[in-house]
Scaffold this active site. Structure first.
Site, PDB file in Angstrom:
ATOM      1  N   ARG A  54      24.537   5.774 -47.240  1.00 26.42           N
ATOM      2  CA  ARG A  54      24.102   7.176 -47.353  1.00 26.42           C
ATOM      3  C   ARG A  54      24.366   7.709 -48.762  1.00 26.42           C
ATOM      4  O   ARG A  54      23.570   8.466 -49.309  1.00 26.42           O
ATOM      5  CB  ARG A  54      24.801   8.044 -46.299  1.00 26.42           C
ATOM      6  CG  ARG A  54      24.581   9.536 -46.491  1.00 26.42           C
ATOM      7  CD  ARG A  54      24.851  10.369 -45.235  1.00 26.42           C
ATOM      8  NE  ARG A  54      26.003   9.933 -44.482  1.00 26.42           N
ATOM      9  CZ  ARG A  54      27.285  10.102 -44.848  1.00 26.42           C
ATOM     10  NH1 ARG A  54      27.567  10.723 -45.975  1.00 26.42           N
ATOM     11  NH2 ARG A  54      28.269   9.638 -44.105  1.00 26.42           N
ATOM     12  N   TYR A 107       2.173  24.957 -49.170  1.00 24.77           N
ATOM     13  CA  TYR A 107       2.214  24.138 -47.959  1.00 24.77           C
ATOM     14  C   TYR A 107       2.861  24.944 -46.825  1.00 24.77           C
ATOM     15  O   TYR A 107       3.944  25.515 -46.999  1.00 24.77           O
ATOM     16  CB  TYR A 107       3.021  22.878 -48.272  1.00 24.77           C
ATOM     17  CG  TYR A 107       3.150  21.921 -47.129  1.00 24.77           C
ATOM     18  CD1 TYR A 107       2.050  21.208 -46.684  1.00 24.77           C
ATOM     19  CD2 TYR A 107       4.367  21.737 -46.492  1.00 24.77           C
ATOM     20  CE1 TYR A 107       2.160  20.320 -45.623  1.00 24.77           C
ATOM     21  CE2 TYR A 107       4.489  20.846 -45.433  1.00 24.77           C
ATOM     22  CZ  TYR A 107       3.381  20.150 -45.005  1.00 24.77           C
ATOM     23  OH  TYR A 107       3.495  19.281 -43.965  1.00 24.77           O
ATOM     24  N   ASP A 180       5.842  22.356 -56.767  1.00 25.77           N
ATOM     25  CA  ASP A 180       5.505  21.280 -55.828  1.00 25.77           C
ATOM     26  C   ASP A 180       4.297  20.561 -56.436  1.00 25.77           C
ATOM     27  O   ASP A 180       3.188  21.093 -56.471  1.00 25.77           O
ATOM     28  CB  ASP A 180       5.182  21.881 -54.455  1.00 25.77           C
ATOM     29  CG  ASP A 180       4.864  20.806 -53.413  1.00 25.77           C
ATOM     30  OD1 ASP A 180       4.413  19.712 -53.792  1.00 25.77           O
ATOM     31  OD2 ASP A 180       5.046  21.084 -52.211  1.00 25.77           O
ATOM     32  N   LYS A 205       2.326  11.422 -49.805  1.00 17.12           N
ATOM     33  CA  LYS A 205       0.932  11.600 -50.175  1.00 17.12           C
ATOM     34  C   LYS A 205       0.556  10.624 -51.298  1.00 17.12           C
ATOM     35  O   LYS A 205       0.511   9.439 -51.061  1.00 17.12           O
ATOM     36  CB  LYS A 205       0.702  13.070 -50.557  1.00 17.12           C
ATOM     37  CG  LYS A 205       1.354  14.075 -49.568  1.00 17.12           C
ATOM     38  CD  LYS A 205       0.792  14.032 -48.175  1.00 17.12           C
ATOM     39  CE  LYS A 205       1.607  14.819 -47.147  1.00 17.12           C
ATOM     40  NZ  LYS A 205       1.992  16.182 -47.500  1.00 17.12           N
TER      41      LYS A 205
HETATM   42  C1  LIG Z   1       2.952  17.143 -47.071  1.00 14.53           C
HETATM   43  C2  LIG Z   1       3.445  18.133 -48.043  1.00 14.53           C
HETATM   44  C3  LIG Z   1       4.770  18.591 -48.036  1.00 14.53           C
HETATM   45  C4  LIG Z   1       5.780  18.148 -46.989  1.00 14.53           C
HETATM   46  O1  LIG Z   1       6.104  16.817 -47.127  1.00 14.53           O
HETATM   47  P1  LIG Z   1       6.510  15.849 -45.906  1.00 14.53           P
HETATM   48  O2  LIG Z   1       6.653  14.528 -46.570  1.00 14.53           O
HETATM   49  O3  LIG Z   1       5.426  15.912 -44.877  1.00 14.53           O
HETATM   50  O4  LIG Z   1       7.801  16.390 -45.360  1.00 14.53           O
HETATM   51  C5  LIG Z   1       5.145  19.483 -49.024  1.00 14.53           C
HETATM   52  N1  LIG Z   1       4.273  19.931 -49.946  1.00 14.53           N
HETATM   53  C6  LIG Z   1       2.988  19.538 -49.958  1.00 14.53           C
HETATM   54  C7  LIG Z   1       2.083  20.068 -50.999  1.00 14.53           C
HETATM   55  C8  LIG Z   1       2.526  18.642 -49.013  1.00 14.53           C
HETATM   56  O5  LIG Z   1       1.240  18.260 -49.035  1.00 14.53           O
END
Ligand SMILES: *Cc1c(COP(=O)(O)O)cnc(C)c1O
Length: 386
Positions: A54, A107, A180, A205
């Site tokens: 961890r 998001y 982000d 993604k």
């Molecule tokens: C999918 C996404 C998230 C969240 O991420 P997870 O891996 O699903 O927890 C945050 N910001 C954006 C822009 C996203 O597309």
């Protein structure tokens, strides 16, 4: 072994940063370390600082090194999901009574995390259109915010925000500026170089890129904030597992190539949809009539793989979303395969009825790296049947 001076270009960093060959065997691909614990040379005698899975794992370190190198930041931290990364950052920075100033189209899960998980612990959230820097300035004058949080391009309307301008305003008001960068990926946009303090990713993604691993990351320069976020990662434990970290690392090696093809295909899809009589409106920053086109041309290396489009009405949008064959109807985005999404009831269902709600006529396409002619034929067939 490569020297850091060899790793100047982005594509070179994507392939080599954190990926030194195994010193004992020469294996070109570093092994995946599954061990949860590490033998000590006498009590407290740790090799390379590794103690317990961890607190640290060499495969995770390799990914964190690679992520930091791609965003041009001093430190990377990798988590079990994008939202786990966001949570670690938010709870490392905020105290009860603090507020987050959030873009009005971030998001949905980010909004849900701040309002519904952190809200009961005394964290406030305000929402503003980040494209309008005057509105941001006024909001920060009205009441201080501890964090200014933006997504650009945003989801699903592909709004473009001026990161450098926002960073100046945020810093003048004493706020931490967070971007982000999931939609652009570091191959197309590097927010730290534009003045942001922290970059957040859902590596699920584009970074992972193959729809086969959930993960998240933080990249930042500030040493003290890094130590706090790292402590949070260790103390709460939402870490990436070794195989997840390795899959993400493998995906990242082809990131630049994939983003180039995603962007080319998305441009073709956006132009095709914009010229189609059954499509009312197309949102893609690569189109010259997109309001953020010029800014995106300066701020990004290409325009990315996400296109959204408005049909005549909600019923047509739903039928279009259900009518494609190559574009599969599914949540998420950023993989090599093309996906179709109906945000109002799928990805953005959690923000229905809030300031972040999306139009009912909207579909969102995550354009993959397939042959573009096949993608256009699929869309053409689905539109013809409306
Ligand atoms: C999918 C996404 C998230 C969240 O991420 P997870 O891996 O699903 O927890 C945050 N910001 C954006 C822009 C996203 O597309």
């Amino acid at each position: 072994m490569s020297d850091p001076a060899d790793l100047r270009g982005f594509e070179t960093r994507a392939v080599h940063a954190g990926q030194a060959f195994d010193p004992t065997t020469g294996a070109v691909i570093p092994p995946v370390h599954f061990s949860t614990t590490y033998a000590q040379d006498g009590i407290g005698g740790l090799r390379e600082g590794y103690e317990y899975g961890r607190s640290g794992n060499p495969t995770r370190t390799a990914l964190e090194t690679q992520l930091a190198a791609l965003e041009g930041g001093a430190h990377g931290l990798s988590f079990a999901s994008g939202l786990a990364a966001e949570d670690a950052l938010l709870r490392s920075v905020l105290k009860p009574g603090d507020e987050v100033l959030l873009g009005d189209d971030v998001y949905g899960g980010t909004y849900r995390l701040i309002s519904r998980v952190l809200g009961p612990w005394g964290i406030g959230v305000r929402v503003v259109d980040m494209r309008d820097l005057g509105a941001v300035e006024a909001a920060l004058k009205d009441r201080p915010a501890r964090i200014v949080w933006v997504e650009t391009p945003s989801n699903p309307l592909l709004h473009i925000t001026d990161v450098a301008g926002l960073a100046r305003l945020g810093h003048d008001a004493g706020a931490l500026v967070v971007v982000d960068n999931t939609f652009a990926s570091p191959a197309l946009q590097q927010p730290l170089a534009l003045g942001a303090d922290v970059v957040v990713h859902s590596t699920t993604k584009y970074l992972g890129g193959h729809s086969d691993v959930v993960g998240g990351a933080l990249v930042l320069d500030d040493d003290a904030l890094y130590e706090r976020a790292k402590f949070h990662q260790f103390a709460v434990g939402a870490v990436s597992g070794p195989l997840d970290a390795w899959l993400t690392t493998r995906g990242i090696k082809t990131l630049a190539l994939r983003m180039q093809r995603h962007s080319e295909n998305a441009q073709a899809v956006a132009e095709f949809l914009a010229g189609h009589p059954k499509v009312a409106r197309v949102h893609y920053p690569g189109l010259v009539d997109h309001p953020g086109h010029e800014l995106a041309s300066r701020q990004m290396r290409a325009f990315g793989g996400i296109v959204s489009a408005e049909l005549a009405d909600a019923a047509s949008a739903r039928r279009f979303a259900e009518g494609t064959r190559l574009f599969q109807l599914a949540e998420s985005l950023g993989g090599v395969e093309s996906l179709m999404n109906y945000p109002d009831e799928m990805t953005h269902a959690s923000v229905r009825g809030t300031a972040l709600a999306v139009p009912e006529e909207l579909v969102r396409l995550s354009v993959g790296i397939e042959s573009v002619d096949d993608l256009l034929a699929d869309l053409d067939r689905a539109l013809a049947s409306l």
